[in-house]
Design a protein around this motif. Structure first.
Motif, mmCIF file in Angstrom:
data_model
loop_
_atom_site.group_PDB
_atom_site.id
_atom_site.type_symbol
_atom_site.label_atom_id
_atom_site.label_comp_id
_atom_site.label_asym_id
_atom_site.label_seq_id
_atom_site.Cartn_x
_atom_site.Cartn_y
_atom_site.Cartn_z
ATOM 1 N N VAL A 7 0.831 -1.204 0.000
ATOM 2 C CA VAL A 7 0.000 0.000 0.000
ATOM 3 C C VAL A 7 0.869 1.258 0.000
ATOM 4 C CG1 VAL A 7 -1.953 -1.097 1.162
ATOM 5 C CG2 VAL A 7 -0.147 -0.025 2.524
ATOM 6 N N ASP A 8 2.177 1.081 -0.172
ATOM 7 C CA ASP A 8 3.079 2.227 -0.112
ATOM 8 C C ASP A 8 3.999 2.251 -1.324
ATOM 9 O OD1 ASP A 8 4.333 -0.117 0.778
ATOM 10 O OD2 ASP A 8 5.846 0.999 1.898
ATOM 11 N N SER A 9 4.531 3.446 -1.602
ATOM 12 C CA SER A 9 5.420 3.640 -2.741
ATOM 13 C C SER A 9 6.481 4.678 -2.368
ATOM 14 C CB SER A 9 4.648 4.128 -3.967
ATOM 15 O OG SER A 9 3.658 3.194 -4.358
ATOM 16 N N PRO A 10 7.610 4.688 -3.082
ATOM 17 C CA PRO A 10 8.618 5.729 -2.849
ATOM 18 C C PRO A 10 8.064 7.102 -3.217
ATOM 19 C CG PRO A 10 9.539 3.885 -4.084
ATOM 20 C CD PRO A 10 8.061 3.689 -4.071
ATOM 21 N N MET B 145 8.709 5.864 2.717
ATOM 22 C CA MET B 145 7.660 5.534 1.755
ATOM 23 C C MET B 145 6.373 6.267 2.127
ATOM 24 S SD MET B 145 9.218 3.114 -0.110
ATOM 25 C CE MET B 145 8.146 1.821 -0.755
ATOM 26 N N LEU B 146 5.525 6.474 1.119
ATOM 27 C CA LEU B 146 4.222 7.093 1.332
ATOM 28 C C LEU B 146 3.106 6.097 1.048
ATOM 29 C CD1 LEU B 146 4.409 10.606 -0.379
ATOM 30 C CD2 LEU B 146 4.366 10.145 2.075
ATOM 31 N N MET B 147 2.026 6.173 1.824
ATOM 32 C CA MET B 147 0.827 5.418 1.471
ATOM 33 C C MET B 147 0.291 6.004 0.170
ATOM 34 S SD MET B 147 -1.050 4.927 5.176
ATOM 35 C CE MET B 147 -2.321 3.846 4.528
ATOM 36 N N ASN B 148 0.084 5.131 -0.830
ATOM 37 C CA ASN B 148 -0.246 5.648 -2.156
ATOM 38 C C ASN B 148 -1.748 5.746 -2.408
ATOM 39 O OD1 ASN B 148 -0.802 2.945 -2.656
ATOM 40 N ND2 ASN B 148 1.190 2.576 -3.609
ATOM 41 N N GLY C 261 3.808 9.092 5.695
ATOM 42 C CA GLY C 261 2.563 9.827 5.528
ATOM 43 C C GLY C 261 1.727 9.324 4.373
ATOM 44 N N ILE C 262 0.872 10.190 3.848
ATOM 45 C CA ILE C 262 -0.110 9.840 2.824
ATOM 46 C C ILE C 262 0.088 10.740 1.616
ATOM 47 C CG2 ILE C 262 -2.591 9.810 2.293
ATOM 48 C CD1 ILE C 262 -3.114 9.258 5.248
ATOM 49 N N ASP C 263 -0.043 10.172 0.439
ATOM 50 C CA ASP C 263 0.006 10.956 -0.794
ATOM 51 C C ASP C 263 -0.967 12.131 -0.688
ATOM 52 O OD1 ASP C 263 -0.684 11.814 -3.557
ATOM 53 O OD2 ASP C 263 0.511 10.090 -4.181
ATOM 54 N N GLU C 264 -0.475 13.329 -0.949
ATOM 55 C CA GLU C 264 -1.267 14.544 -0.765
ATOM 56 C C GLU C 264 -2.549 14.552 -1.586
ATOM 57 O OE1 GLU C 264 -1.965 18.228 1.072
ATOM 58 O OE2 GLU C 264 -0.400 16.726 1.466
ATOM 59 N N ARG C 265 -2.571 13.824 -2.702
ATOM 60 C CA ARG C 265 -3.766 13.801 -3.537
ATOM 61 C C ARG C 265 -4.945 13.145 -2.834
ATOM 62 N NH1 ARG C 265 -0.575 11.411 -8.653
ATOM 63 N NH2 ARG C 265 0.409 10.341 -6.877
ATOM 64 N N VAL C 266 -4.661 12.199 -1.944
ATOM 65 C CA VAL C 266 -5.727 11.572 -1.158
ATOM 66 C C VAL C 266 -6.354 12.614 -0.227
ATOM 67 C CG1 VAL C 266 -6.295 9.750 0.484
ATOM 68 C CG2 VAL C 266 -4.511 9.360 -1.226
ATOM 69 N N ILE C 267 -5.496 13.376 0.415
ATOM 70 C CA ILE C 267 -5.962 14.392 1.355
ATOM 71 C C ILE C 267 -6.769 15.466 0.629
ATOM 72 C CG2 ILE C 267 -5.191 16.149 2.991
ATOM 73 C CD1 ILE C 267 -2.676 14.298 3.409
ATOM 74 N N GLU C 268 -6.251 15.925 -0.504
ATOM 75 C CA GLU C 268 -6.940 16.982 -1.255
ATOM 76 C C GLU C 268 -8.322 16.545 -1.731
ATOM 77 O OE1 GLU C 268 -4.315 18.053 -4.387
ATOM 78 O OE2 GLU C 268 -2.938 19.171 -3.099
ATOM 79 N N LYS C 269 -8.463 15.284 -2.088
ATOM 80 C CA LYS C 269 -9.742 14.821 -2.634
ATOM 81 C C LYS C 269 -10.775 14.507 -1.550
ATOM 82 C CE LYS C 269 -11.957 11.487 -5.703
ATOM 83 N NZ LYS C 269 -11.819 10.417 -6.706
ATOM 84 N N TYR C 270 -10.333 13.956 -0.417
ATOM 85 C CA TYR C 270 -11.299 13.386 0.520
ATOM 86 C C TYR C 270 -11.436 14.118 1.852
ATOM 87 C CZ TYR C 270 -11.384 9.374 -2.624
ATOM 88 O OH TYR C 270 -11.527 8.566 -3.733
ATOM 89 N N ALA C 271 -10.465 14.917 2.238
ATOM 90 C CA ALA C 271 -10.483 15.481 3.587
ATOM 91 C C ALA C 271 -11.577 16.534 3.768
ATOM 92 C CB ALA C 271 -9.131 16.091 3.921
ATOM 93 N N ASN C 272 -12.364 16.374 4.825
ATOM 94 C CA ASN C 272 -13.247 17.443 5.280
ATOM 95 C C ASN C 272 -12.513 18.356 6.259
ATOM 96 O OD1 ASN C 272 -15.553 14.959 4.981
ATOM 97 N ND2 ASN C 272 -16.035 16.957 4.086
#
Length: 225
Positions: A49-52, A60-63, A116-127
């Motif tokens: 579930v992670d990538s460089p 590594m980041l959770m992708n 941490g987590i790929d920033e695109r996940v945060i941008e799309k889903y975070a309230n």
């Protein structure tokens, strides 16, 4: 209130609901909890579930893919789900947030791991994004539990005596005044004598002044609002 925890390590979270106030709250159906593991959604044959990190960097980041699919599933099942990411780079979580969020029906905590987590996940889903302090932890599970606990206390019925909420720290932007239990004297240490006289108005005023003093000492930059 339903708490949904998105985590690679559900066993780090679940035991916290096995005892005390939160156990009783679960048994009384004031709160419930569930888990989603991103590893269950990965399309990687090795269940990774992670990538460089792109551009280099240690760790590594959770992708995106497992978390996108996981959170899409959650939103599909409950469109009202309110998604929170515990992060170091976020606004501080405060008591007013706990009180406000206690009115939600379903809160989803997404716990990061590794770097941490790929920033695109945060941008799309975070309230909302929250930090519980200016320090770094190995994952988001503890911050998720801290927030879930603080929120739960503000849900009607969870505490046996709801009046206790009114005298806790951070109410009126002040720290809670010192408290004492019986016996009145223990090893030559006595409780504040004014507390023994039964004048509740004076006791209340004294506690308020003690709260101010305590706040000035421990939070010298904190202003009363």
């Amino acid at each position: 209130m339903k708490f949904t925890f998105v985590t690679l390590f559900p066993k780090l979270i679940e035991p916290y609901f096995y005892d005390s106030i939160l156990k009783r709250a679960v048994e009384a159906d004031f709160i419930s909890y569930e888990f989603y593991n991103p590893r269950d959604f990965t399309k990687n044959k090795h269940l990774k579930v992670d990538s460089p990190m792109v551009g280099g960097g240690a760790g590594m980041l959770m992708n995106c893919q497992p978390l996108f699919d996981c959170l899409d599933k959650i939103k599909e099942e409950n469109p009202e789900a309110y998604i929170i990411f515990p992060l170091a780079a976020a606004k501080p979580f405060k008591q007013n947030d706990a009180k406000r969020l206690a009115k939600k029906k379903n809160i989803v905590f997404v716990s990061g791991r590794y770097e941490g987590i790929d920033e695109r996940v945060i941008e799309k889903y975070a309230n909302e994004l929250f930090s519980i302090g200016e320090f770094i932890l190995t994952g988001g599970e503890l911050p998720s539990l801290v927030m879930a606990d603080a929120i739960s206390r503000n849900i009607k019925g969870v505490l046996g005596n709801a009046d206790s909420l009114e005298v806790e720290s951070y109410e009126n932007n002040l720290l809670e005044a010192p408290s004492f239990a019986k016996p009145e004297i223990f090893q030559n240490l006595s409780v504040v004598k004014e507390f023994l006289k039964g004048n509740h108005s004076k006791i209340s005023d004294l506690k308020f002044q003690m709260s101010i003093c305590k706040t000035k000492y421990y939070r010298p930059n904190k202003e009363k609002r």
